[in-house]
Design an enzyme around this catalytic site. Structure first.
Site, PDB file in Angstrom:
ATOM      1  N   CYS A  98      34.010  38.497  45.867  1.00 23.86           N
ATOM      2  CA  CYS A  98      33.188  38.506  44.649  1.00 23.86           C
ATOM      3  C   CYS A  98      32.532  37.142  44.432  1.00 23.86           C
ATOM      4  O   CYS A  98      33.218  36.146  44.196  1.00 23.86           O
ATOM      5  CB  CYS A  98      34.068  38.875  43.459  1.00 23.86           C
ATOM      6  SG  CYS A  98      33.308  38.621  41.855  1.00 23.86           S
ATOM      7  N   CYS A 115      33.284  35.676  41.020  1.00 22.24           N
ATOM      8  CA  CYS A 115      34.646  35.149  40.960  1.00 22.24           C
ATOM      9  C   CYS A 115      34.711  33.779  41.639  1.00 22.24           C
ATOM     10  O   CYS A 115      35.322  32.838  41.118  1.00 22.24           O
ATOM     11  CB  CYS A 115      35.631  36.099  41.645  1.00 22.24           C
ATOM     12  SG  CYS A 115      35.667  37.762  40.931  1.00 22.24           S
TER      13      CYS A 115
END
Length: 187
Positions: free
Chosen positions: A73, A76
């Protein structure tokens, strides 16, 4: 003619040797940077290793910030540095739980909190009750204000806000096992 072929072969070998040398340097740099990133205390992997388990978080009566994340991600990864600093500053007052959405062990939690984009943050009181959530990249200051409110047992000021997310859909396949079908009678 033999001299021309020999010069051409030597030239080809030189070019090949240069390409191999450049590739070796690039691979060495990539390996060095990869190892350096892996040991970075603010990386997702190192933060996961230092995070509180869900069971401990529910038992120790501190408020909890649960982060649903994935290593792939980009949002993230972009937040990892800020979150690492926040965890260091608030770790004595708040549990930080990290649940990787690629681990099917967390499917019940993903369904319970309706995780459909990551990072997905769930703010929980000291009893483990979800009181607010935010989805996507959040600025460091916003998360700090939300955590200050969580600690003070005040409403989370920036709850239910959505920033940039990486889409996530749990990959669950239901298959019929004929060996366990009660209508099969073992046959």
């Amino acid at each position: 003619m033999d001299t021309e072929k020999q010069l051409e072969a030597n030239s080809n070998n030189s070019v090949r040797n240069i390409v191999v040398a450049i590739a070796a340097v690039i691979l060495s740099i990539a390996l060095f940077l990869g190892l350096k990133t892996e040991n970075n205390p603010l990386s997702l992997e190192s933060q996961f290793k230092q995070s509180t388990s869900l069971d401990v978080a529910f038992a120790n009566e501190k408020p909890t910030l649960t982060e649903f994340y994935a290593d792939w991600c980009t949002s993230c990864q972009a937040m990892a540095g800020d979150l690492g600093e926040i965890k260091q500053a608030y770790g004595d007052r708040v549990n930080f739980v990290m649940l990787n959405v690629d681990n099917t062990k967390w499917l019940p939690e993903m369904l319970r909190y309706r995780v459909d984009g990551i990072p997905h943050f769930v703010f929980m009181d000291s009893k483990g009750n979800a009181i607010a959530e935010s989805i996507g990249e959040q600025p460091k200051g916003i998360l700090e204000m939300d955590l200050d409110a969580l600690i003070a047992k005040n409403p989370i000021p920036y709850a239910n806000k959505t920033g940039q997310v990486s889409q996530f859909e749990p990959q669950v396949t239901v298959t019929k096992d004929t060996n366990t079908d009660p209508r099969n009678h073992g046959g």
